[in-house]
Design an enzyme around this catalytic site. Structure first.
Site, PDB file in Angstrom:
ATOM      1  N   ASP A  81      40.732  14.090  -0.064  1.00 53.88           N
ATOM      2  CA  ASP A  81      41.836  13.132  -0.109  1.00 53.88           C
ATOM      3  C   ASP A  81      41.873  12.334   1.185  1.00 53.88           C
ATOM      4  OD1 ASP A  81      42.456  14.255  -2.447  1.00 53.88           O
ATOM      5  OD2 ASP A  81      44.400  15.107  -1.836  1.00 53.88           O
ATOM      6  N   ASP A 129      39.351  11.568   3.260  1.00 54.25           N
ATOM      7  CA  ASP A 129      38.319  10.521   3.305  1.00 54.25           C
ATOM      8  C   ASP A 129      38.688   9.361   2.392  1.00 54.25           C
ATOM      9  OD1 ASP A 129      36.909  11.968   5.092  1.00 54.25           O
ATOM     10  OD2 ASP A 129      35.540  12.865   3.619  1.00 54.25           O
ATOM     11  N   PHE A 130      39.218   9.722   1.220  1.00 60.81           N
ATOM     12  CA  PHE A 130      39.598   8.687   0.272  1.00 60.81           C
ATOM     13  C   PHE A 130      40.642   7.757   0.893  1.00 60.81           C
ATOM     14  CE2 PHE A 130      41.913   6.778  -3.190  1.00 60.81           C
ATOM     15  CZ  PHE A 130      40.923   6.460  -4.105  1.00 60.81           C
ATOM     16  N   GLU A 138      40.083  14.366 -34.056  1.00 59.29           N
ATOM     17  CA  GLU A 138      40.497  14.247 -32.656  1.00 59.29           C
ATOM     18  C   GLU A 138      41.906  14.778 -32.531  1.00 59.29           C
ATOM     19  OE1 GLU A 138      40.393  10.107 -31.693  1.00 59.29           O
ATOM     20  OE2 GLU A 138      38.226  10.001 -31.981  1.00 59.29           O
ATOM     21  N   LYS A 187      45.777  14.450 -31.748  1.00 60.56           N
ATOM     22  CA  LYS A 187      46.727  13.346 -31.857  1.00 60.56           C
ATOM     23  C   LYS A 187      47.634  13.414 -30.635  1.00 60.56           C
ATOM     24  CE  LYS A 187      49.925  11.252 -35.210  1.00 60.56           C
ATOM     25  NZ  LYS A 187      50.540  10.444 -34.223  1.00 60.56           N
ATOM     26  N   ASP A 237      50.375  12.811 -28.019  1.00 61.02           N
ATOM     27  CA  ASP A 237      51.768  12.438 -28.237  1.00 61.02           C
ATOM     28  C   ASP A 237      52.266  11.606 -27.064  1.00 61.02           C
ATOM     29  OD1 ASP A 237      54.167  12.292 -29.459  1.00 61.02           O
ATOM     30  OD2 ASP A 237      54.790  14.343 -29.019  1.00 61.02           O
ATOM     31  N   ARG A 283      52.447  -1.399 -28.309  1.00 53.13           N
ATOM     32  CA  ARG A 283      52.315  -1.716 -29.729  1.00 53.13           C
ATOM     33  C   ARG A 283      53.323  -2.772 -30.170  1.00 53.13           C
ATOM     34  NH1 ARG A 283      50.883   1.364 -34.060  1.00 53.13           N
ATOM     35  NH2 ARG A 283      51.245   3.297 -32.944  1.00 53.13           N
ATOM     36  N   GLU A 309      46.145   6.041 -26.035  1.00 56.67           N
ATOM     37  CA  GLU A 309      47.477   6.579 -25.827  1.00 56.67           C
ATOM     38  C   GLU A 309      47.700   6.849 -24.337  1.00 56.67           C
ATOM     39  OE1 GLU A 309      48.729   6.701 -28.901  1.00 56.67           O
ATOM     40  OE2 GLU A 309      50.527   7.916 -28.702  1.00 56.67           O
ATOM     41  N   TYR A 341      40.463   5.645 -27.313  1.00 57.64           N
ATOM     42  CA  TYR A 341      39.566   6.081 -28.392  1.00 57.64           C
ATOM     43  C   TYR A 341      39.287   5.019 -29.442  1.00 57.64           C
ATOM     44  CZ  TYR A 341      44.365   6.875 -29.744  1.00 57.64           C
ATOM     45  OH  TYR A 341      45.704   6.706 -29.933  1.00 57.64           O
ATOM     46  N   LYS A 344      49.856  16.133 -39.244  1.00 55.50           N
ATOM     47  CA  LYS A 344      50.880  16.456 -38.242  1.00 55.50           C
ATOM     48  C   LYS A 344      51.176  17.948 -38.271  1.00 55.50           C
ATOM     49  CE  LYS A 344      53.894  13.270 -37.286  1.00 55.50           C
ATOM     50  NZ  LYS A 344      54.306  12.440 -36.145  1.00 55.50           N
ATOM     51  N   CYS A 380      84.237  35.452 -16.632  1.00 55.47           N
ATOM     52  CA  CYS A 380      82.907  35.879 -16.200  1.00 55.47           C
ATOM     53  C   CYS A 380      82.599  37.258 -16.788  1.00 55.47           C
ATOM     54  CB  CYS A 380      82.848  35.930 -14.678  1.00 55.47           C
ATOM     55  SG  CYS A 380      81.299  36.613 -14.066  1.00 55.47           S
ATOM     56  N   CYS A 389      82.439  39.753 -13.384  1.00 60.02           N
ATOM     57  CA  CYS A 389      83.584  40.000 -12.500  1.00 60.02           C
ATOM     58  C   CYS A 389      84.918  39.618 -13.137  1.00 60.02           C
ATOM     59  CB  CYS A 389      83.394  39.269 -11.177  1.00 60.02           C
ATOM     60  SG  CYS A 389      83.612  37.485 -11.311  1.00 60.02           S
ATOM     61  N   CYS A 413      81.254  30.430 -12.843  1.00 54.44           N
ATOM     62  CA  CYS A 413      82.145  31.470 -12.338  1.00 54.44           C
ATOM     63  C   CYS A 413      82.435  31.111 -10.878  1.00 54.44           C
ATOM     64  CB  CYS A 413      81.488  32.843 -12.420  1.00 54.44           C
ATOM     65  SG  CYS A 413      82.371  34.075 -11.441  1.00 54.44           S
ATOM     66  N   CYS A 468      81.253  38.026  -6.880  1.00 47.33           N
ATOM     67  CA  CYS A 468      80.593  38.258  -8.165  1.00 47.33           C
ATOM     68  C   CYS A 468      79.153  38.723  -7.907  1.00 47.33           C
ATOM     69  CB  CYS A 468      80.642  36.970  -8.976  1.00 47.33           C
ATOM     70  SG  CYS A 468      79.876  37.075 -10.578  1.00 47.33           S
TER      71      CYS A 468
HETATM   72  S1  IVH Z   1      43.553   6.327 -34.313  1.00 49.77           S
HETATM   73  C1  IVH Z   1      44.885   2.293 -37.018  1.00 49.77           C
HETATM   74  N1  IVH Z   1      43.437   8.477 -32.842  1.00 49.77           N
HETATM   75  O1  IVH Z   1      49.079   8.046 -33.373  1.00 49.77           O
HETATM   76  C2  IVH Z   1      45.383   3.257 -36.009  1.00 49.77           C
HETATM   77  N2  IVH Z   1      45.553   7.439 -33.090  1.00 49.77           N
HETATM   78  O2  IVH Z   1      50.554   7.879 -35.877  1.00 49.77           O
HETATM   79  C3  IVH Z   1      44.279   4.118 -35.527  1.00 49.77           C
HETATM   80  N3  IVH Z   1      47.365   8.530 -31.819  1.00 49.77           N
HETATM   81  O3  IVH Z   1      48.909   4.556 -33.736  1.00 49.77           O
HETATM   82  C4  IVH Z   1      44.797   5.138 -34.611  1.00 49.77           C
HETATM   83  N4  IVH Z   1      46.132  10.130 -30.945  1.00 49.77           N
HETATM   84  O4  IVH Z   1      49.272   5.618 -31.326  1.00 49.77           O
HETATM   85  C5  IVH Z   1      44.239   7.520 -33.342  1.00 49.77           C
HETATM   86  N5  IVH Z   1      43.149  10.390 -31.543  1.00 49.77           N
HETATM   87  C6  IVH Z   1      43.945   9.434 -32.031  1.00 49.77           C
HETATM   88  C7  IVH Z   1      45.322   9.376 -31.728  1.00 49.77           C
HETATM   89  C8  IVH Z   1      46.101   8.356 -32.294  1.00 49.77           C
HETATM   90  C9  IVH Z   1      47.341   9.603 -31.021  1.00 49.77           C
HETATM   91  C10 IVH Z   1      48.577   7.731 -32.107  1.00 49.77           C
HETATM   92  C11 IVH Z   1      48.302   6.237 -32.125  1.00 49.77           C
HETATM   93  C12 IVH Z   1      48.495   5.863 -33.563  1.00 49.77           C
HETATM   94  C13 IVH Z   1      49.518   6.863 -33.994  1.00 49.77           C
HETATM   95  C14 IVH Z   1      49.566   6.987 -35.492  1.00 49.77           C
END
Ligand code: IVH
Length: 670
Positions: A31, A33-34, A110, A112, A114, A133, A169, A221, A312, A406, A409, A424, A430
């Site tokens: 860190d 050096d960076f 893949e 998903k 969040d 989006r 994401e 992705y 999901k 409480c 006590c 309390c 207490c």
């Molecule tokens: S592919 C046409 N890959 O989930 C949309 N989406 O519920 C193609 N998301 O809009 C999306 N991980 O915001 C894709 N590995 C993943 C994802 C992913 C999270 C989100 C993304 C998407 C939403 C759909």
């Protein structure tokens, strides 16, 4: 080397180090050096602005302010995915795919992620624009903020197409989220709900320097361009990875490829269980048809592609019976209700207890005794009750009323306006509060006293040997030997540990006192500002709230603490025992060469440090302090009321302005 080439070289080195660190979780330089190279680049860019690039790694620290997030049309609409919740629906999806294609398809699964969807445009290898989006057709321009995210390249490497978009994401790692919330809790602020909302909120902050501190991360992705230079999704991921993006390929278990569904089902089952061990939140798995010619043949519905689907995860929930409720008393007197449950298996572990948080939570659930409740496992260790099965409620039962005295006590509880927790108020009488304060005092992050643990504290208090932290320092060997299972050796260890604690710096001793609302960060701030316990003890409410980020609640709590004669007496005894209640400059300011070759002019009034302290810090770190602004000065360290002539001159000569908070950040002085 001439400055232009040095700028290029530094940019290249720093970009490489950034990529290794944020994308590959691999550290190629310290860190220190960076920071040093980054500093050098910053200085050169200030001196030769004509060669400073908009995509320089120095831009990562943020600073650009977005007044209004412009609405911009997406070049390719940002669609969504259709959701499935069962394996049957997934099988149906795959059957439709095979039917349309007339053959089996390679599938990719893949995680998903969040977080918040993002679309980033790159032109000639440089990050040009980042859009949220929005409504799918128009997104909001959050470029300045996205540029601060370490895992998103500002400049690509290799042979990339000249104009394309990448989607993915943005998320907040759970650890970052937890730390943020812990700080908020320390300061009595409302807690943030979850990492996803916090990431979304962060992306919409106006000050990108604050965004930079929030440590967002990304997975990208989705490659989008008019011409598709690949045959398949996996191929596109491989190339995107080579250009410098963090894709699901960074980890061998984050992606699975399979002919047909079988391998995909294994992936789903695995992650349904293992998701809590990830450092970020996921809410399912996305299944995609890999080949682009297949994707094209399958096409889109109005809202989503037919070549992909989201599976999901249903949150892991089980039904069980509420047996009773315990009320725990914390060291600050806060009462936390905990439900005892009929033991039940949930996600591989047996659950017996669940958190109920506070009275509001119980009321919201409309909880009745003996109710059947739904228990859910989140990212936290202790599961929570998320609902009640009213249909199965027995008729003779009564609703859960929060206790008004409480449980230990019997003192009448109080509830302060605006705070969720019942308290309390019997702090000095207490037991759990008395013990809790001493346990806090000895804990690792506070005094870190060796040779003593919770059990010993309990025994000492129960025997009447100790009532507060100061009593610990009056203990002698005989006292300790009178404890059960306490031999010569453990007694010596404990006494040595106490002795050792007399070298702990003021800020930690202050934290150890356990003043309500004064967590680690606030204690540091107060210690730096006041320098000694005397100064803090005599500070007025106004003195306190004047300090940056010290609010009314903290100020009141500090005043209350010192107004209590018992606390003052305890501090007097601790001081007499030899604990440190004053700031010791040399310990706080560690030396380094971080500022070597850099010169500063200090002007104005500062919040945390006075000018002499700033001078010491700069000099201890290899920098030089000058009295007047000239072209040989690198920085004007400007406090409030900075001298106008100095300011003018700095502007005219292109000398960079640094605020106190920027300086503290640079020097890691939070
Ligand atoms: S592919 C046409 N890959 O989930 C949309 N989406 O519920 C193609 N998301 O809009 C999306 N991980 O915001 C894709 N590995 C993943 C994802 C992913 C999270 C989100 C993304 C998407 C939403 C759909």
């Amino acid at each position: 080397m001439d400055p232009k080439h040095r700028i290029e070289e530094l940019t290249q080195l720093l970009n490489q180090a950034n990529h290794e660190y944020y994308v590959n979780a691999n550290s190629v330089m310290s860190d220190f050096d960076f920071d040093q190279l980054l500093k050098e680049l910053e200085v050169l860019e200030k001196q030769f602005p004509e060669w400073a690039s908009d995509h320089s790694p120095t831009k990562r620290v943020g600073g650009d302010i977005t007044k209004k997030f412009e609405s911009v049309a997406h070049r390719f609409p940002m669609l969504s995915l259709s959701n499935t919740y069962s394996i049957q629906e997934l099988t149906d999806f795959y059957e439709r795919v095979v039917k349309t294609l007339g053959e089996d398809a390679d599938l990719v699964a893949e995680l998903k992620y969040d977080g918040v969807a993002i679309s980033i445009q790159y032109e000639n290898g440089f990050l040009k624009r980042a859009l949220t989006r929005g409504d799918g057709e128009f997104g909001e321009d959050v470029t300045a903020n996205v540029k601060t995210i370490g895992s998103i390249p500002l400049k690509l490497r290799g042979a990339f197409p000249s104009d394309f978009e990448i989607r993915g994401e943005i998320f907040m790692p759970r650890e970052v989220f937890n730390e943020l919330n812990q700080r908020r809790q320390e300061q009595g602020e409302a807690l943030l709900a979850n990492p996803r909302n916090t990431a979304a909120g962060t992306l919409k902050l106006q000050d990108s320097a604050v965004v930079a501190q929030r440590k967002l991360d990304s997975f990208l992705y989705g490659f989008y361009s008019i011409e598709m230079p690949f045959q398949s999704h996996t191929q596109s991921l491989e190339m995107c990875r080579e250009w410098g993006f963090k894709t699901p390929l960074i980890h061998p278990t984050y992606l699975a490829k399979s002919k047909g569904l079988s391998g995909i089902l294994d992936f789903i089952n695995y992650w349904d269980q293992a998701r809590y061990e990830l450092p970020f939140d996921i809410d399912g798995v996305v299944i995609k048809v890999d080949r682009f010619d297949h994707q094209k043949a399958l096409g889109f519905t109005a809202k989503s592609p037919r070549w992909a689907v989201a599976y999901k995860f249903t949150s892991q929930k089980v039904k069980t019976r509420l047996l009773s409720i315990d009320y725990q008393v914390g060291r600050t007197g806060a009462i936390t209700p905990v439900a005892n449950l009929e033991p039940v298996l949930l996600g591989g572990t047996t659950v017996r207890r669940a958190s109920l948080h506070n009275a509001d939570q119980i009321r919201k659930l409309d909880l009745h005794y003996s109710d059947y409740v739904y228990v859910e496992k989140g990212g936290e260790i202790i599961p929570k009750i998320v609902g009640v099965e009213v249909a199965e409620r027995i008729s003779s039962t009564e609703s859960v009323e929060f206790i008004d005295h409480c449980p230990v006590c019997q003192t009448k509880l109080v509830k302060e306006e605006g705070l969720a927790q019942h308290l309390c108020p019997n702090a000095d009488g207490c037991m759990p509060q008395i013990k809790g304060r001493i346990i806090h005092f000895i804990s690792r992050k506070a005094m870190g006293i060796e040779g003593i643990g919770e059990e010993t504290v309990e025994a000492l208090v129960d025997k009447g040997l100790v009532k507060n932290a100061a009593d610990l320092y009056d203990l002698n060997k005989e006292d300790l030997l009178s404890l059960e299972r306490f031999g010569e050796k453990s007694a010596d260890n404990l006494l040595a540990g106490l002795q050792e604690s007399k070298t702990i710096p003021f800020e930690r001793t202050l934290f150890a006192l356990g003043i309500k609302m004064v967590g680690e960060t606030v204690a540091k701030k107060l210690a730096r500002h006041f320098g000694s316990i005397q100064a803090l003890a005599t500070a007025s409410f106004e003195d306190l709230v004047h300090i940056h980020e010290i609010g009314d609640r903290i100020a009141e709590s500090v005043i209350q603490f010192f107004a209590n004669p018992e606390n003052r007496e305890m501090i007097r005894r601790l001081e007499q025992a030899g604990l440190i209640f004053e700031r010791n400059e040399t310990e706080v300011i560690a030396g380094s060469q971080k500022l070597s070759q850099l010169s500063f002019v200090i002007s104005g009034v500062f919040e945390t440090f006075d000018r002499d302290e700033l001078k010491t810090i700069i000099e201890r770190n290899g920098g030089e302090v000058k009295s007047g602004v000239s072209k040989n000065v690198n920085y004007l360290l400007a406090g409030s009321g900075v001298g106008p002539t100095k300011l003018e001159k700095a502007k005219a000569l292109g000398v960079a302005l640094v605020s106190e908070s920027e300086f503290k950040q640079l020097m890691d002085l939070s």
